[in-house]
Design a protein around this motif. Structure first.
Motif, short mmCIF file in Angstrom:
data_model
loop_
_atom_site.label_atom_id
_atom_site.label_comp_id
_atom_site.label_asym_id
_atom_site.label_seq_id
_atom_site.Cartn_x
_atom_site.Cartn_y
_atom_site.Cartn_z
N SER A 13 -22.07 23.47 -7.92
CA SER A 13 -22.10 23.01 -6.54
C SER A 13 -20.73 22.42 -6.21
O SER A 13 -20.02 21.92 -7.08
N THR A 51 -27.72 19.23 5.20
CA THR A 51 -27.89 20.63 4.86
C THR A 51 -27.44 20.86 3.43
O THR A 51 -26.40 20.37 3.02
N THR A 52 -28.24 21.59 2.67
CA THR A 52 -27.84 21.93 1.31
C THR A 52 -27.58 23.42 1.21
O THR A 52 -28.31 24.22 1.80
N THR A 53 -26.55 23.76 0.50
CA THR A 53 -26.20 25.16 0.30
C THR A 53 -26.92 25.67 -0.94
O THR A 53 -26.88 25.00 -1.98
N PRO A 54 -27.56 26.83 -0.86
CA PRO A 54 -28.23 27.37 -2.05
C PRO A 54 -27.21 27.62 -3.17
O PRO A 54 -26.07 27.97 -2.91
N LEU A 55 -27.64 27.41 -4.39
CA LEU A 55 -26.76 27.64 -5.53
C LEU A 55 -26.66 29.13 -5.83
O LEU A 55 -27.62 29.87 -5.69
N THR A 56 -25.48 29.55 -6.26
CA THR A 56 -25.27 30.91 -6.71
C THR A 56 -25.24 30.89 -8.23
O THR A 56 -24.35 30.29 -8.84
#
Length: 64
Positions: free
Chosen positions: A27, A2-7
């Motif tokens: 990240s 799972t990858t977390t979207p970048l802010t």
């Protein structure tokens, strides 16, 4: 995996008086990476630096 979207946020090195802005996202662990993109083309090419490489780049850019 799972990858977390970048802010993304506007870089403190960008000016406020024009359309040209650099956006930065960081990240998290296990390998923190600094991501850079052009705000005018968010889907375009991006740069990614390790924390150490980013620090070296900033020191070079500052003329140290």
């Amino acid at each position: 995996m799972t990858t977390t979207p970048l802010t993304w946020f506007k870089s403190s090195y960008s000016s406020n008086d024009g359309p040209a802005r650099v956006e930065v996202a960081i990240s998290a662990a296990p390998h923190p990476t600094i991501h850079i993109r052009d705000s005018k083309n968010p889907a375009g090419s991006r740069l990614a630096f390790t924390g150490g490489a980013w620090s070296e780049f900033l020191e070079f850019a500052a003329g140290r």
